[in-house]
Design an enzyme around this catalytic site. Structure first.
Site, short mmCIF file in Angstrom:
data_model
loop_
_atom_site.label_atom_id
_atom_site.label_comp_id
_atom_site.label_asym_id
_atom_site.label_seq_id
_atom_site.Cartn_x
_atom_site.Cartn_y
_atom_site.Cartn_z
N TYR A 99 36.51 28.96 39.19
CA TYR A 99 37.89 28.67 38.80
C TYR A 99 38.43 27.48 39.62
O TYR A 99 39.01 26.54 39.06
CB TYR A 99 38.79 29.90 38.97
CG TYR A 99 40.21 29.61 38.58
CD1 TYR A 99 40.59 29.53 37.24
CD2 TYR A 99 41.18 29.33 39.56
CE1 TYR A 99 41.89 29.21 36.87
CE2 TYR A 99 42.48 29.01 39.19
CZ TYR A 99 42.83 28.95 37.86
OH TYR A 99 44.10 28.61 37.50
N ARG B 39 48.15 30.62 50.67
CA ARG B 39 49.57 30.50 51.06
C ARG B 39 50.51 31.06 50.00
O ARG B 39 51.52 31.69 50.31
CB ARG B 39 49.89 29.03 51.32
CG ARG B 39 51.28 28.78 51.90
CD ARG B 39 51.71 27.34 51.69
NE ARG B 39 51.64 26.97 50.26
CZ ARG B 39 51.66 25.72 49.80
NH1 ARG B 39 51.73 24.72 50.64
NH2 ARG B 39 51.60 25.49 48.50
N ARG C 46 50.22 36.77 38.83
CA ARG C 46 48.98 35.98 38.82
C ARG C 46 48.23 36.26 40.11
O ARG C 46 48.77 36.10 41.20
CB ARG C 46 49.30 34.48 38.71
CG ARG C 46 50.04 34.11 37.44
CD ARG C 46 50.58 32.69 37.50
NE ARG C 46 49.50 31.72 37.59
CZ ARG C 46 48.83 31.28 36.53
NH1 ARG C 46 49.11 31.72 35.34
NH2 ARG C 46 47.87 30.40 36.67
N PHE D 63 45.59 8.87 51.35
CA PHE D 63 45.83 9.72 50.18
C PHE D 63 45.02 11.01 50.26
O PHE D 63 45.50 12.08 49.88
CB PHE D 63 45.47 8.93 48.91
CG PHE D 63 45.45 9.75 47.66
CD1 PHE D 63 46.64 10.09 47.03
CD2 PHE D 63 44.25 10.16 47.10
CE1 PHE D 63 46.62 10.85 45.86
CE2 PHE D 63 44.23 10.91 45.93
CZ PHE D 63 45.42 11.25 45.32
C1 RWZ Z 1 46.16 14.80 43.00
C2 RWZ Z 1 45.67 13.03 41.26
C3 RWZ Z 1 48.41 18.82 39.19
C4 RWZ Z 1 45.96 15.33 40.59
C5 RWZ Z 1 46.16 19.60 38.73
C6 RWZ Z 1 46.31 16.79 40.73
C7 RWZ Z 1 46.63 20.96 38.40
C8 RWZ Z 1 46.02 23.00 39.61
C9 RWZ Z 1 46.62 22.50 40.89
C10 RWZ Z 1 46.40 17.25 39.33
C11 RWZ Z 1 45.58 19.37 45.60
C12 RWZ Z 1 46.72 21.38 44.63
C13 RWZ Z 1 47.10 19.12 43.62
C14 RWZ Z 1 44.26 21.07 44.37
C15 RWZ Z 1 44.61 18.85 43.38
N1 RWZ Z 1 45.66 21.92 38.73
N2 RWZ Z 1 45.66 22.08 41.83
C16 RWZ Z 1 45.94 14.44 41.59
C17 RWZ Z 1 46.97 18.62 39.12
C18 RWZ Z 1 45.45 20.87 45.31
C19 RWZ Z 1 45.80 18.60 44.28
C20 RWZ Z 1 46.96 20.60 43.34
C21 RWZ Z 1 44.50 20.31 43.09
C22 RWZ Z 1 45.77 20.76 42.38
#
Ligand code: RWZ
Length: 379
Positions: free
Chosen positions: A169, A216, A226, A293
């Site tokens: 996942y 967290r 969830r 970044f």
């Molecule tokens: C950072 C370019 C919101 C895209 C994906 C993220 C939604 C679930 C959230 C795109 C750090 C938390 C933001 C692990 C990547 N999927 N998981 C860019 C996005 C952690 C970032 C958030 C994933 C994401």
């Protein structure tokens, strides 16, 4: 948005800084607004990326946020959600497409309501970047749809049984983000061509960040029914005082403080598995803006793991790194050695808090020692 204060602010709408790549088009301006709206922490570091890379990553973010907003919305019935998720990479290049079907309380519903501006900008992107974004989108939507469908079949909220499923996942929702980012860094020439092929390492950085958020946000996610914590971790009998039958419902965790503590530490050790790979990944980056970044969220994540570890407040309320601590981490995350020292510092703090009566004690010691040794070996 506190870290806006610590990163030098750049006006992303200033055309002269960015040549002819259309930063001041109304549709692109709207995409920046959608990014600001939907990311608490990423908007600032994305805007600091070199030249046109900022625009590309902004669009990548907003596309995945749109996809995430469909996956997240429990008010969309499975028979609507399935085809919507599985065609999202096509919708993303269908001029004029948008979606008004999110529930009224869905925080990021505006991203999908205004999605036609994202489509518009994506269609103008260099084909190599666009194809990468679409490819990652297609892989992610398939994985999300499979998990969402399974949850719908069992008429339960999303439940994850094994650590293997948990890893899968997290690969879909975060590891693939790491893969996509690496490919975009390579294809825009900001990083080496070989970075695009470091799938194990880029996957690990995404997994490390995602798992930290899942730990967290336990309480917040549980309130919305969830549950991402895998049953294999929270159901172990050895976490009971007297070998009683383990909790059958994860919410019973809160009724059994000792089990909650051990399960929480097992989740932290599991996340730490990805930390040395994450450090290896950071060492491959050459562009300063790309490094920041990736490194700032990684430093925040290890600090957050330390904050969560052995902290029962996490089950009662949202906990966050203190503002001053976050500012300090942002300023220090400028090179791989400094980030390794940050990891070492927090690994030691975690180790010092571990209790010998914790069934995970040995595994915690090993995980923390690995981070320590990584730093000793490399710097
Ligand atoms: C950072 C370019 C919101 C895209 C994906 C993220 C939604 C679930 C959230 C795109 C750090 C938390 C933001 C692990 C990547 N999927 N998981 C860019 C996005 C952690 C970032 C958030 C994933 C994401």
């Amino acid at each position: 948005q506190f870290w806006n204060f610590y990163l030098p602010k750049r006006d992303i709408t200033k055309k002269e800084e960015h040549g002819s790549s259309g930063w001041d088009r109304p549709t692109m301006r709207r995409c920046w607004e959608l990014l600001d709206h939907s990311s608490r922490s990423f908007s600032a570091v994305i805007k600091e990326l070199d030249g046109d890379l900022a625009r590309v990553i902004c669009l990548f973010y907003v596309v995945l946020r749109g996809l995430d907003t469909i996956e997240d919305d429990m008010s969309i019935p499975d028979d609507v959600k399935q085809p919507l998720l599985r065609s999202f990479h096509e919708k993303t290049v269908t001029p004029g497409w948008n979606f008004n079907g999110n529930g009224p309380d869905e925080k990021d519903r505006i991203v999908l309501v205004d999605y036609h501006v994202v489509v518009d900008e994506l269609l103008r992107l260099e084909p190599a970047c666009r194809d990468t974004i679409i490819d990652i989108c297609r892989k992610m939507e398939t994985g999300m749809a499979d998990f969402a469908h399974r949850a719908a079949l069992s008429s339960e909220p999303l439940t994850i049984d094994t650590i293997k499923e948990y890893d899968l996942y997290c690969h879909y929702v975060a590891g693939l983000v790491g893969e996509g980012l690496s490919r975009l860094f390579s294809v825009t020439g900001k990083e080496s061509a070989s970075l695009a092929h470091q799938l194990q390492l880029s996957n690990s950085l995404g997994m490390f960040l995602q798992k930290t958020n899942i730990i967290r946000d336990f309480q917040e996610d549980a309130n919305e029914r969830r549950f991402f914590w895998p049953r294999e971790i929270w159901c172990l009998p050895e976490y009971s005082l007297d070998g009683r039958t383990p909790a059958t419902d994860i919410l019973q965790l809160l009724q059994e403080p000792q089990r909650a503590r051990w399960v929480q530490s097992a989740m932290v050790v599991d996340a730490l598995r990805h930390s040395c790979d994450a450090l290896d990944y950071l060492r491959l980056l050459r562009n300063q803006s790309v490094f920041n970044f990736a490194a700032i969220p990684a430093a925040m994540a290890i600090a957050t793991l330390d904050l969560c570890f052995m902290n029962s407040d996490m089950f009662e309320r949202n906990i966050k790194i203190r503002k001053a601590k976050a500012a300090d981490l942002i300023m220090r995350s400028t090179n791989p050695r400094e980030v390794a020292l940050i990891f070492k510092e927090y690994a030691r703090s975690i180790h010092a808090k571990a209790s010998p009566s914790d069934p995970n004690f040995l595994r915690i010691s090993v995980a923390c020692a690995k981070i320590d040794q990584w730093t000793e070996r490399n710097y």
